[in-house]
Structures are given as C-alpha cells and as structure tokens.
Scaffold this motif. Structure first.
Motif, PDB file in Angstrom:
ATOM      1  N   SER A 189      50.860  49.521  45.596  1.00  0.00           N
ATOM      2  CA  SER A 189      50.184  48.726  44.578  1.00  0.00           C
ATOM      3  C   SER A 189      50.951  47.440  44.286  1.00  0.00           C
ATOM      4  CB  SER A 189      50.047  49.555  43.305  1.00  0.00           C
ATOM      5  OG  SER A 189      49.310  48.843  42.349  1.00  0.00           O
ATOM      6  N   PRO A 190      50.303  46.284  44.482  1.00  0.00           N
ATOM      7  CA  PRO A 190      50.976  45.007  44.222  1.00  0.00           C
ATOM      8  C   PRO A 190      51.056  44.699  42.725  1.00  0.00           C
ATOM      9  CG  PRO A 190      49.042  44.713  45.622  1.00  0.00           C
ATOM     10  CD  PRO A 190      49.011  46.093  45.097  1.00  0.00           C
ATOM     11  N   ALA A 191      52.027  43.871  42.378  1.00  0.00           N
ATOM     12  CA  ALA A 191      52.127  43.375  41.011  1.00  0.00           C
ATOM     13  C   ALA A 191      51.072  42.295  40.835  1.00  0.00           C
ATOM     14  CB  ALA A 191      53.515  42.801  40.761  1.00  0.00           C
ATOM     15  N   PRO A 192      50.297  42.343  39.752  1.00  0.00           N
ATOM     16  CA  PRO A 192      49.261  41.322  39.536  1.00  0.00           C
ATOM     17  C   PRO A 192      49.865  39.929  39.377  1.00  0.00           C
ATOM     18  CG  PRO A 192      49.347  42.893  37.702  1.00  0.00           C
ATOM     19  CD  PRO A 192      50.380  43.313  38.684  1.00  0.00           C
ATOM     20  N   VAL A 193      49.097  38.926  39.766  1.00  0.00           N
ATOM     21  CA  VAL A 193      49.514  37.531  39.638  1.00  0.00           C
ATOM     22  C   VAL A 193      48.546  36.854  38.662  1.00  0.00           C
ATOM     23  CG1 VAL A 193      49.847  35.345  40.853  1.00  0.00           C
ATOM     24  CG2 VAL A 193      50.393  37.500  42.005  1.00  0.00           C
ATOM     25  N   PRO A 194      49.025  36.491  37.470  1.00  0.00           N
ATOM     26  CA  PRO A 194      48.129  35.836  36.508  1.00  0.00           C
ATOM     27  C   PRO A 194      47.531  34.556  37.077  1.00  0.00           C
ATOM     28  CG  PRO A 194      50.224  36.439  35.487  1.00  0.00           C
ATOM     29  CD  PRO A 194      50.377  36.660  36.965  1.00  0.00           C
ATOM     30  N   GLY A 195      46.225  34.397  36.906  1.00  0.00           N
ATOM     31  CA  GLY A 195      45.537  33.191  37.349  1.00  0.00           C
ATOM     32  C   GLY A 195      45.229  33.144  38.836  1.00  0.00           C
ATOM     33  N   ALA A 196      45.501  34.239  39.563  1.00  0.00           N
ATOM     34  CA  ALA A 196      45.228  34.262  41.010  1.00  0.00           C
ATOM     35  C   ALA A 196      43.726  34.298  41.255  1.00  0.00           C
ATOM     36  CB  ALA A 196      45.885  35.475  41.649  1.00  0.00           C
ATOM     37  N   GLY A 197      43.315  33.836  42.440  1.00  0.00           N
ATOM     38  CA  GLY A 197      41.910  33.825  42.824  1.00  0.00           C
ATOM     39  C   GLY A 197      41.348  35.227  42.973  1.00  0.00           C
ATOM     40  N   ALA A 198      40.026  35.304  43.132  1.00  0.00           N
ATOM     41  CA  ALA A 198      39.315  36.586  43.181  1.00  0.00           C
ATOM     42  C   ALA A 198      39.766  37.485  44.332  1.00  0.00           C
ATOM     43  CB  ALA A 198      37.816  36.331  43.296  1.00  0.00           C
ATOM     44  N   GLY A 199      40.161  36.929  45.454  1.00  0.00           N
ATOM     45  CA  GLY A 199      40.533  37.736  46.609  1.00  0.00           C
ATOM     46  C   GLY A 199      41.978  38.189  46.629  1.00  0.00           C
TER      47      GLY A 199
END
Length: 141
Positions: A33-43
């Motif tokens: 499971s990757p760490a989320p990236v705030p503001g990243a695109g939909a893909g």
C-alpha cells in the motif's frame, strides 16, 4: 549472426493480457500500500520507497481506461526505471516474460485507441496487447 529479440513482461488486468518492454522494468513487487500524495492526479495511488528510491505508483486500470470493477485486486507493481524517475504500475498479475515481435508481426488495435497501446500480438491463440507506459510517465513530471 543470431538476431537478438527484445523481451517483454506479460501482465493481466481483467480479461486482457498486456505486454510491456522488459528493458524499462526494474523489478516486479508484490503489492504494498502506497502512502497517499496530497493533490495527486486521479491515476496516482501514492508513493512507495523501494530500496531508497521513491516510486510513484499509478493504477494500471486508470492508465488503460479500464473499469476497475472488472478487475480483481491488483496484486503486483511493475517498477519502471525511466530517465524521468521511477514509476510503479499496479497490475492484477504478472504471468511471464516473452519475446516481443518485430514491427511486421504487430497488428493495429481497432477497438480501442490509447496513447500507451502500441498494437496487438497473437500467440498460441491468445491475444496480447502491446503497451509502453514510458511516454505517459515522462509527461507526469
């Protein structure tokens, strides 16, 4: 002199099999499971650390405009080593390494158009879709 053929790695998403050039694949990982990236695109699913390298993980279903509900859990990450950095493509399953065809053996794909799709290949009565995510990933930077 024997001709050296390029190799490709075969993976599955839903009912379709895809082949990506092995030359840009650094490794195949079991899903983490990757760490989320705030503001990243939909893909973009997030980021993972792979031996000190930050890898941006992208959904394979998003890259290929597939319905995620038609796929089982995407259980592997293909890590691509590109001039623009490391990218991970989340796929359902990785099946095999195979020889890639010469351009004369590749068919155009009539039913679906996409920048990553290069064509199709028929092997042992199975259809493989040839893809290359390098240009797509390079455009993300």
């Amino acid at each position: 002199m024997e001709q050296v053929l390029e190799k490709g790695i075969c993976f599955r998403l839903g009912d379709e099999r895809y082949v990506h050039p092995l030359s840009s694949v650094k490794e195949v990982l079991s899903y983490q499971s990757p760490a989320p990236v705030p503001g990243a695109g939909a893909g973009v699913e997030g980021m993972i650390d792979v031996r000190g390298h930050m890898v941006t993980v992208l959904y394979g279903t998003h890259l290929l405009n597939l319905d995620p509900t038609q796929c089982e859990d995407e259980g592997h990450i293909l890590v691509l080593d590109l001039p623009t950095g490391y990218f991970g493509i989340r796929v359902e399953d990785v099946e095999q390494v195979m020889d890639l065809p010469s351009d004369e053996e590749t068919q155009t794909l009539e039913y679906r158009s996409h920048d990553c799709i290069q064509g199709t290949l028929q092997r042992d009565e199975e259809l493989f879709i040839l893809v290359d995510f390098s240009n797509y990933c390079a455009a993300l930077n």
